[in-house]
Design a protein around this motif. Structure first.
Motif, PDB file in Angstrom:
ATOM      1  N   PHE A 388       0.815  -1.220   0.000  1.00 36.40           N
ATOM      2  CA  PHE A 388       0.000   0.000   0.000  1.00 36.40           C
ATOM      3  C   PHE A 388       0.847   1.269   0.000  1.00 36.40           C
ATOM      4  O   PHE A 388       0.311   2.369   0.104  1.00 36.40           O
ATOM      5  N   THR A 389       2.170   1.120  -0.087  1.00 30.27           N
ATOM      6  CA  THR A 389       3.068   2.285  -0.147  1.00 30.27           C
ATOM      7  C   THR A 389       3.072   2.830  -1.564  1.00 30.27           C
ATOM      8  O   THR A 389       3.316   2.078  -2.524  1.00 30.27           O
ATOM      9  N   PRO A 390       2.810   4.125  -1.752  1.00 31.43           N
ATOM     10  CA  PRO A 390       2.790   4.695  -3.105  1.00 31.43           C
ATOM     11  C   PRO A 390       4.104   4.448  -3.848  1.00 31.43           C
ATOM     12  O   PRO A 390       5.187   4.577  -3.286  1.00 31.43           O
ATOM     13  N   PHE A 391       3.984   4.036  -5.121  1.00 31.83           N
ATOM     14  CA  PHE A 391       5.101   3.844  -6.054  1.00 31.83           C
ATOM     15  C   PHE A 391       5.938   2.596  -5.763  1.00 31.83           C
ATOM     16  O   PHE A 391       6.950   2.376  -6.409  1.00 31.83           O
ATOM     17  N   PHE A 392       5.517   1.798  -4.789  1.00 37.88           N
ATOM     18  CA  PHE A 392       6.215   0.534  -4.564  1.00 37.88           C
ATOM     19  C   PHE A 392       5.607  -0.515  -5.493  1.00 37.88           C
ATOM     20  O   PHE A 392       4.398  -0.750  -5.481  1.00 37.88           O
ATOM     21  N   THR A 393       6.432  -1.144  -6.302  1.00 39.17           N
ATOM     22  CA  THR A 393       5.934  -2.145  -7.239  1.00 39.17           C
ATOM     23  C   THR A 393       7.005  -3.194  -7.502  1.00 39.17           C
ATOM     24  O   THR A 393       8.214  -2.905  -7.422  1.00 39.17           O
ATOM     25  N   THR A 394       6.570  -4.383  -7.810  1.00 43.08           N
ATOM     26  CA  THR A 394       7.485  -5.458  -8.204  1.00 43.08           C
ATOM     27  C   THR A 394       7.306  -5.800  -9.682  1.00 43.08           C
ATOM     28  O   THR A 394       7.953  -6.708 -10.189  1.00 43.08           O
ATOM     29  N   LYS A 395       6.428  -5.078 -10.353  1.00 42.36           N
ATOM     30  CA  LYS A 395       6.171  -5.305 -11.780  1.00 42.36           C
ATOM     31  C   LYS A 395       7.081  -4.413 -12.613  1.00 42.36           C
ATOM     32  O   LYS A 395       7.320  -3.249 -12.265  1.00 42.36           O
ATOM     33  N   ALA A 396       7.544  -4.960 -13.712  1.00 40.58           N
ATOM     34  CA  ALA A 396       8.469  -4.205 -14.575  1.00 40.58           C
ATOM     35  C   ALA A 396       7.807  -2.968 -15.163  1.00 40.58           C
ATOM     36  O   ALA A 396       8.440  -1.915 -15.314  1.00 40.58           O
ATOM     37  N   ASP A 397       6.515  -3.067 -15.491  1.00 39.10           N
ATOM     38  CA  ASP A 397       5.815  -1.937 -16.095  1.00 39.10           C
ATOM     39  C   ASP A 397       4.781  -1.322 -15.157  1.00 39.10           C
ATOM     40  O   ASP A 397       3.887  -0.603 -15.580  1.00 39.10           O
ATOM     41  N   GLY A 398       4.887  -1.618 -13.856  1.00 42.28           N
ATOM     42  CA  GLY A 398       3.905  -1.117 -12.900  1.00 42.28           C
ATOM     43  C   GLY A 398       4.253   0.267 -12.377  1.00 42.28           C
ATOM     44  O   GLY A 398       5.430   0.647 -12.304  1.00 42.28           O
ATOM     45  N   SER A 399       3.203   1.025 -12.022  1.00 40.65           N
ATOM     46  CA  SER A 399       3.420   2.369 -11.471  1.00 40.65           C
ATOM     47  C   SER A 399       3.495   2.349  -9.949  1.00 40.65           C
ATOM     48  O   SER A 399       4.011   3.274  -9.334  1.00 40.65           O
ATOM     49  N   GLY A 400       2.935   1.320  -9.320  1.00 36.72           N
ATOM     50  CA  GLY A 400       2.975   1.230  -7.860  1.00 36.72           C
ATOM     51  C   GLY A 400       1.971   2.128  -7.163  1.00 36.72           C
ATOM     52  O   GLY A 400       2.141   2.448  -5.986  1.00 36.72           O
ATOM     53  N   ILE A 401       0.926   2.554  -7.892  1.00 32.32           N
ATOM     54  CA  ILE A 401      -0.049   3.449  -7.259  1.00 32.32           C
ATOM     55  C   ILE A 401      -1.433   2.828  -7.161  1.00 32.32           C
ATOM     56  O   ILE A 401      -2.320   3.393  -6.519  1.00 32.32           O
ATOM     57  N   GLY A 402      -1.639   1.669  -7.774  1.00 34.59           N
ATOM     58  CA  GLY A 402      -2.982   1.085  -7.815  1.00 34.59           C
ATOM     59  C   GLY A 402      -3.578   0.844  -6.441  1.00 34.59           C
ATOM     60  O   GLY A 402      -4.669   1.336  -6.131  1.00 34.59           O
ATOM     61  N   LEU A 403      -2.879   0.089  -5.596  1.00 35.51           N
ATOM     62  CA  LEU A 403      -3.402  -0.205  -4.263  1.00 35.51           C
ATOM     63  C   LEU A 403      -3.384   1.023  -3.371  1.00 35.51           C
ATOM     64  O   LEU A 403      -4.277   1.187  -2.531  1.00 35.51           O
ATOM     65  N   ALA A 404      -2.363   1.876  -3.517  1.00 29.74           N
ATOM     66  CA  ALA A 404      -2.296   3.094  -2.703  1.00 29.74           C
ATOM     67  C   ALA A 404      -3.488   3.997  -2.989  1.00 29.74           C
ATOM     68  O   ALA A 404      -4.138   4.520  -2.073  1.00 29.74           O
ATOM     69  N   VAL A 405      -3.793   4.181  -4.285  1.00 29.02           N
ATOM     70  CA  VAL A 405      -4.934   5.015  -4.662  1.00 29.02           C
ATOM     71  C   VAL A 405      -6.244   4.355  -4.218  1.00 29.02           C
ATOM     72  O   VAL A 405      -7.154   5.030  -3.719  1.00 29.02           O
ATOM     73  N   SER A 406      -6.321   3.045  -4.365  1.00 24.34           N
ATOM     74  CA  SER A 406      -7.544   2.321  -3.964  1.00 24.34           C
ATOM     75  C   SER A 406      -7.812   2.498  -2.475  1.00 24.34           C
ATOM     76  O   SER A 406      -8.955   2.735  -2.065  1.00 24.34           O
ATOM     77  N   ARG A 407      -6.772   2.371  -1.670  1.00 24.35           N
ATOM     78  CA  ARG A 407      -6.962   2.551  -0.221  1.00 24.35           C
ATOM     79  C   ARG A 407      -7.394   3.978   0.087  1.00 24.35           C
ATOM     80  O   ARG A 407      -8.279   4.187   0.935  1.00 24.35           O
TER      81      ARG A 407
END
Length: 434
Positions: A388-407
């Motif tokens: 849930f930390t903004p911009f944290f991602t393990t995906k090569a093309d991920g932005s890391g904001i999906g779960l952070a924004v959802s929460r």
């Protein structure tokens, strides 16, 4: 043990004498031999006197034991040797009582010490108060919060904070209050909770005192540290090639091919940095929800149609089927799409049947609970801690904001979003809406 029975032997002897003399006196009276009563009555009287003497001495010893226990004095010990006392068995019994009471007292002290240690380990202030305001016990955390070395009565807090003093005096069991407390470095906002108990025939209030900002500040600092590390990493990764290529272009001959290649790299890197900035804006500029009623089934159907589910079995179970949400449909659709998309991506490498289930219920407090579950592998612990930390991602093309924004969206609706279950074959994200 035979010798220790001497006191009870004496008692038995005198009781037997009294009974025998009484019987003999009755027989003499029946036979008219009244002159012999001058012998039997004094003997019976002497035995009765001795019985009272023995009873009195035993009672004196018992009173001595009771007074000693009442004064918390367990240093006494009676002689048990029958050669030096006529009350060996009585003394032995009283010594045994003393040992039992002493052992019980020791256990009580150990238990008190145990609870004191628990109080000291608590990361919150705890104050035990009598109805008249006398403080029975405090832990070091409570003393640290109020900046005192010792607290014996809540009125001692009045010069420091009348508001806190009144709150501690007036708070009742199962009640929660807040109070401000001025310190040298600024005001503290304290939250007080109360429960009650009876001890020693007295009613006590156990008041917990916590610093609201202390906990919030520590969480905020931790979040900012994580966010700063991610921002620094992302920006440095973007600027490093730009700086290097710019330096190369400035220090070499203006070859058109090299110049074009370098500019294309700078453009690509700058474009990636701009996308990152747009993602940052998406996290920090979520609009306020424009709430309206709609059916949860419509939201789920719409989100399922927008997510790729090729080769995935979808199970939907809404209880009741006509559950309605009062929320911003567009924002909640974004949340549902994010969760379903993540669930589908988690099943990419799963062999065998791949299943996503959407289940909803309404609990006793009229809260709507929505669970999105997939049968994929568990999320690694180090990843789950930061999902849930903004911009944290393990995906090569991920932005890391999906779960952070959802929460953030769910919180703006007064609800919560969390990882409820994280085990192999069952990974569940749960939404709770008031």
């Amino acid at each position: 043990m035979k010798q220790r029975n001497i006191p009870y032997g004496r008692i038995g002897f005198h009781v037997a004498v009294v009974i025998a003399m009484a019987a003999l006196s009755g027989w003499l009276c029946a036979g008219g031999h009244y002159a012999y009563l001058l012998v039997t009555v004094p003997v019976a009287g002497l035995s009765i006197y001795r019985l009272f003497m023995l009873y009195g001495e035993i009672v004196q010893r018992l009173m001595f034991v009771f007074n000693a226990v009442q004064n918390d004095d367990y240093s006494f010990r009676f002689a048990e040797d029958p050669r030096v006392t006529r009350y060996a068995l009585v003394n032995y019994s009283l010594n045994r009582i003393k040992e039992v009471l002493d052992t019980t007292k020791l256990r009580i002290r150990e238990r008190e010490k145990y609870f004191e240690m628990i109080m000291e380990c608590a990361n919150i202030g705890i104050v035990t108060v009598m109805e008249n305001g006398t403080v029975v016990q405090t832990n070091s955390k409570a003393l640290h919060i109020v900046g005192m070395e010792r607290l014996s009565h809540i009125d001692q807090l009045r010069p420091l904070s009348p508001e806190l003093c009144d709150a501690m005096r007036d708070i009742r069991p199962d009640e929660q209050r807040t109070a401000r407390f001025a310190t040298e470095i600024g005001d503290m906002s304290l939250v007080l909770s109360c429960s009650s108990m009876e001890f020693g025939g007295k009613r006590l209030r156990v008041i917990s005192v916590g610093n609201i900002h202390e906990e919030l500040d520590s969480k905020e600092v931790e979040s900012w540290e994580k966010l700063t590390r991610i921002l620094t990493h992302e920006i440095m990764n973007s600027l490093a090639p730009v700086t290097s290529i710019s330096h190369t272009l400035l220090s070499t001959d203006s070859d058109p091919g090299i110049m074009r290649q370098g500019l294309e790299t700078i453009h690509t890197t700058s474009d990636r940095l701009m996308r990152f900035v747009d993602s940052f804006r998406a996290v920090t500029r979520i609009p306020l929800p424009q709430k309206a009623p709609f059916y949860l089934s419509e939201l789920v159907s719409e989100a399922l149609s927008l997510t790729g589910r090729k080769g995935i079995v979808t199970e939907v179970n809404l209880e009741p089927a006509d559950t309605m949400l009062y929320a911003d449909r567009a924002l909640m659709s974004q949340v549902m799409v994010n969760l379903l998309k993540n669930a589908a991506e988690a099943l990419a490498d799963v062999d065998g049947e791949r299943i996503i289930s959407v289940h909803s219920t309404i609990d006793a407090d009229e809260r709507i609970r929505i669970e999105i579950t997939n049968n994929g592998p568990a999320i690694p612990a180090e990843v789950a801690e930061n999902i849930f930390t903004p911009f944290f991602t393990t995906k090569a093309d991920g932005s890391g904001i999906g779960l952070a924004v959802s929460r953030q969206i769910v919180r703006l609706h007064g609800g919560s979003l969390r990882l409820k279950n994280n085990s192999d074959g069952r990974v569940t994200f749960a939404i709770v809406l008031e």
